[in-house]
Design an enzyme around this catalytic site. Structure first.
Site, PDB file in Angstrom:
ATOM      1  N   ASP A 210      -4.780 -12.928  -1.002  1.00 30.05           N
ATOM      2  CA  ASP A 210      -6.362 -11.243  -1.523  1.00 30.05           C
ATOM      3  C   ASP A 210      -7.199 -12.064  -1.327  1.00 30.05           C
ATOM      4  O   ASP A 210      -7.831 -12.632  -1.142  1.00 30.05           O
ATOM      5  CB  ASP A 210      -5.047 -10.532  -1.481  1.00 30.05           C
ATOM      6  CG  ASP A 210      -5.210  -9.068  -1.106  1.00 30.05           C
ATOM      7  OD1 ASP A 210      -6.120  -8.619  -1.430  1.00 30.05           O
ATOM      8  OD2 ASP A 210      -4.469  -8.848  -0.562  1.00 30.05           O
ATOM      9  N   ASP A 219      -2.520  -7.292 -18.921  1.00 27.28           N
ATOM     10  CA  ASP A 219      -0.667  -7.103 -18.566  1.00 27.28           C
ATOM     11  C   ASP A 219      -0.710  -9.101 -17.947  1.00 27.28           C
ATOM     12  O   ASP A 219       1.133  -8.739 -17.838  1.00 27.28           O
ATOM     13  CB  ASP A 219      -0.755  -5.854 -17.345  1.00 27.28           C
ATOM     14  CG  ASP A 219      -0.819  -5.031 -17.680  1.00 27.28           C
ATOM     15  OD1 ASP A 219      -0.819  -4.925 -19.222  1.00 27.28           O
ATOM     16  OD2 ASP A 219      -0.666  -4.071 -17.119  1.00 27.28           O
ATOM     17  N   HIS A 242      -7.725  -5.249  -4.821  1.00 27.29           N
ATOM     18  CA  HIS A 242      -6.836  -4.991  -3.530  1.00 27.29           C
ATOM     19  C   HIS A 242      -6.097  -6.449  -4.223  1.00 27.29           C
ATOM     20  O   HIS A 242      -4.729  -6.010  -4.416  1.00 27.29           O
ATOM     21  CB  HIS A 242      -7.686  -5.438  -2.145  1.00 27.29           C
ATOM     22  CG  HIS A 242      -6.589  -5.640  -1.675  1.00 27.29           C
ATOM     23  ND1 HIS A 242      -5.954  -6.241  -0.857  1.00 27.29           N
ATOM     24  CD2 HIS A 242      -6.507  -3.882  -1.023  1.00 27.29           C
ATOM     25  CE1 HIS A 242      -4.784  -5.333   0.488  1.00 27.29           C
ATOM     26  NE2 HIS A 242      -4.953  -4.282   0.496  1.00 27.29           N
ATOM     27  N   ASN A 340      -2.930  -0.129   9.383  1.00 25.93           N
ATOM     28  CA  ASN A 340      -3.368   1.494   8.707  1.00 25.93           C
ATOM     29  C   ASN A 340      -3.916   1.729  10.050  1.00 25.93           C
ATOM     30  O   ASN A 340      -4.657   3.056   9.552  1.00 25.93           O
ATOM     31  CB  ASN A 340      -3.912   1.091   7.650  1.00 25.93           C
ATOM     32  CG  ASN A 340      -3.065   0.826   5.960  1.00 25.93           C
ATOM     33  OD1 ASN A 340      -2.087   0.795   6.414  1.00 25.93           O
ATOM     34  ND2 ASN A 340      -3.588   0.537   4.972  1.00 25.93           N
ATOM     35  N   ALA A 355       0.796  -9.890  11.323  1.00 28.88           N
ATOM     36  CA  ALA A 355       1.782  -9.160  11.010  1.00 28.88           C
ATOM     37  C   ALA A 355       3.232  -9.301  11.907  1.00 28.88           C
ATOM     38  O   ALA A 355       4.549  -9.124  11.989  1.00 28.88           O
ATOM     39  CB  ALA A 355       2.191  -8.573  10.182  1.00 28.88           C
ATOM     40  N   SER A 413      -0.650  -2.495   2.951  1.00 25.91           N
ATOM     41  CA  SER A 413      -0.684  -3.426   1.656  1.00 25.91           C
ATOM     42  C   SER A 413       0.309  -3.467   0.132  1.00 25.91           C
ATOM     43  O   SER A 413       0.335  -3.873  -0.057  1.00 25.91           O
ATOM     44  CB  SER A 413      -2.620  -3.670   1.522  1.00 25.91           C
ATOM     45  OG  SER A 413      -3.030  -4.214   2.195  1.00 25.91           O
TER      46      SER A 413
END
Length: 464
Positions: A210, A219, A242, A340, A355, A413
């Site tokens: 990505d 985190d 992203h 999308n 994909a 995504s």
């Protein structure tokens, strides 16, 4: 119990069918042409066992190999070489004049070259006008249509669907869709049964290709993280957001600095590959570099929330299909966002590149009412292009680069890393769940919903 729509004939070739030796019919038709949305370079697929020297012998190309380069390899920074070979995949990215590329195509039948394709430009996929020059991808406006008309249209379609599929009207009512409260856990984790799973992703390597990762995000402190940039002149540090968001969903912390918990495989080993720039764009060559890197490092899962638009009737990339097959043979499953470009209910776009390849798991998006997200692409094209599974993809909270730390966005995504993280749980559950077996268990265990297979594949992904 929710019923699944009856399937018609599959639009995909069988997943175990070997097409390795079948050259693409498009092997020479694009020589010397740079269609819109391409870089001017070419992808060359070699028959398994064919040496990269064929590119030198046939076309006089200077070839470099990722096997000889310690750091992330890019066609942009290889000095005098005009071809970069990915030996794990049997694919080369060629930056050469049209006559040299034409020479490869002419000699294809005798040289072991299976396909040649223009290198495409790809983008981070999220709900919104991400791609320059393309129409906005946000949900369609109801301007010009009375609300009662739209409701009536919806009810009529639902009634017709129930009649054709045998679905029980109202079976996915309020009693079947929990009222998700996100005080402790995001709705996506709740919907996919992640909190009830005893698996954590321990011992599983997950690659997310990505825009990179903010490795300094609190985190991710103390996590095993391997990073690599395949974008010339840019470090792995995520200047877009992203990538950090997608990695957070797939592999984020069990106890984040701020609730709700958003991460799934919180003990998985993270491989963050920057294949998209800080502007959110990249090219096929960078994606293939990342796939090669992940496969070589033994990653069981590659998550790719990226892609490019595919037109109606357009076939899948033979180059990426063979790359995915070779990855599966090495025990690596590639999971990618379906895209999308839809504006439902008026327009449904076909699943995007890459994909739409049969051996890549394509992920559609659902909202918290378990309805198809307005932007989610559908399995429309007759050759390849099927949606395999669905994940939560609307209003998804996850990590974001500092100083913001957290953000909620939407897109296929966001659905994709839900599937990738849960795939890591299944991979930990049984060491036999690798490659095609991992793809199979994900679809077999998915929650069936009274929605079209065209839109959600096997259903909503579920944790073991």
């Amino acid at each position: 119990m929710a019923r699944t729509p009856r399937k018609g004939p599959s639009s995909r070739i069988p997943r175990d069918q070997n097409t390795e030796e079948q050259p693409s019919p498009a092997i020479v038709e694009m020589q010397g042409i740079s269609p819109p949305g391409t870089t001017g370079r070419f992808l060359v697929l070699l028959k398994e066992g064919t040496a990269a020297s064929v590119l030198t012998n046939v076309a006089g190309l200077s070839v470099a190999s990722t096997a000889d380069i310690k750091e992330g390899a890019s066609i942009d920074d290889l000095g005098g070489a005009n071809a970069l070979m990915f030996p794990e995949l049997g694919i080369a990215v060629v930056d050469a004049p049209p006559d040299q590329v034409q020479a490869i195509g002419v000699a294809a039948a005798d040289s072991g070259v299976l396909a040649i394709e223009p290198e495409r430009i790809v983008y981070a996929i999220e709900d919104g006008p991400m791609q320059p020059g393309l129409p906005g991808l946000s949900p369609p406006s109801s301007a010009g249509f009375p609300l009662d008309y739209l409701k009536g249209y919806r009810d009529a379609v639902n009634h017709l669907y129930d009649a054709l599929t045998g679905a029980v009207p109202g079976e996915l009512g309020a009693e079947a869709v929990p009222s998700f409260i996100e005080t402790e856990l995001t709705w996506g984790l709740q919907a996919t049964k992640v909190p009830a799973s005893r698996f954590t992703g321990r011992g599983i390597r997950v690659a997310v290709l990505d825009t990179g990762l903010d490795a300094g995000h609190p985190d991710f402190a103390g996590r095993r993280i391997t990073t690599q940039s395949f974008i010339q002149g840019e470090q792995v540090q995520d200047g877009h957001g992203h990538g950090t968001h997608c990695i957070g969903t797939a592999c984020g912390a069990r106890r984040p600095g701020q609730l709700p918990r958003y991460g799934i495989a919180y003990e998985a080993e993270i491989f963050a590959g920057k294949v998209l720039s800080n502007q959110g764009s990249g090219a096929d060559g960078g994606i293939l570099s990342g796939i090669q890197w992940a496969v070589a490092n033994g990653c069981a899962i590659i998550s790719m929330s990226l892609g490019g638009r595919v037109g109606p009737g357009q076939s899948y990339s033979r180059v990426f299909e063979h790359a995915a097959r070779r990855a599966l043979a090495r025990g690596t499953l590639i999971i990618a966002a379906a895209g999308n470009e839809s504006q439902r209910p008026g327009f449904i776009a076909p699943v995007g590149h890459p994909a739409n390849c049969p051996s890549i798991m394509a992920v559609g998006a659902l909202n918290r009412q378990f309805q198809v997200a307005p932007f989610s692409c559908g399995g429309l094209n007759p050759e390849g292009g099927q949606v395999d599974i669905a994940g939560p993809g609307v209003d998804i909270r996850s990590s974001w680069p500092r100083p913001v730390l957290y953000n909620s966005i939407s897109g296929t995504s966001m659905a994709t890393p839900h599937v990738a993280g849960i795939a890591a749980l299944w991979a930990e559950c049984d060491p036999q769940f690798r490659g095609r077996a991992l793809m199979s268990i994900l679809t077999q265990s998915a929650r069936r919903l009274p929605l079209l297979t065209r839109d959600i594949g096997a259903g909503l992904v579920q944790a073991p």
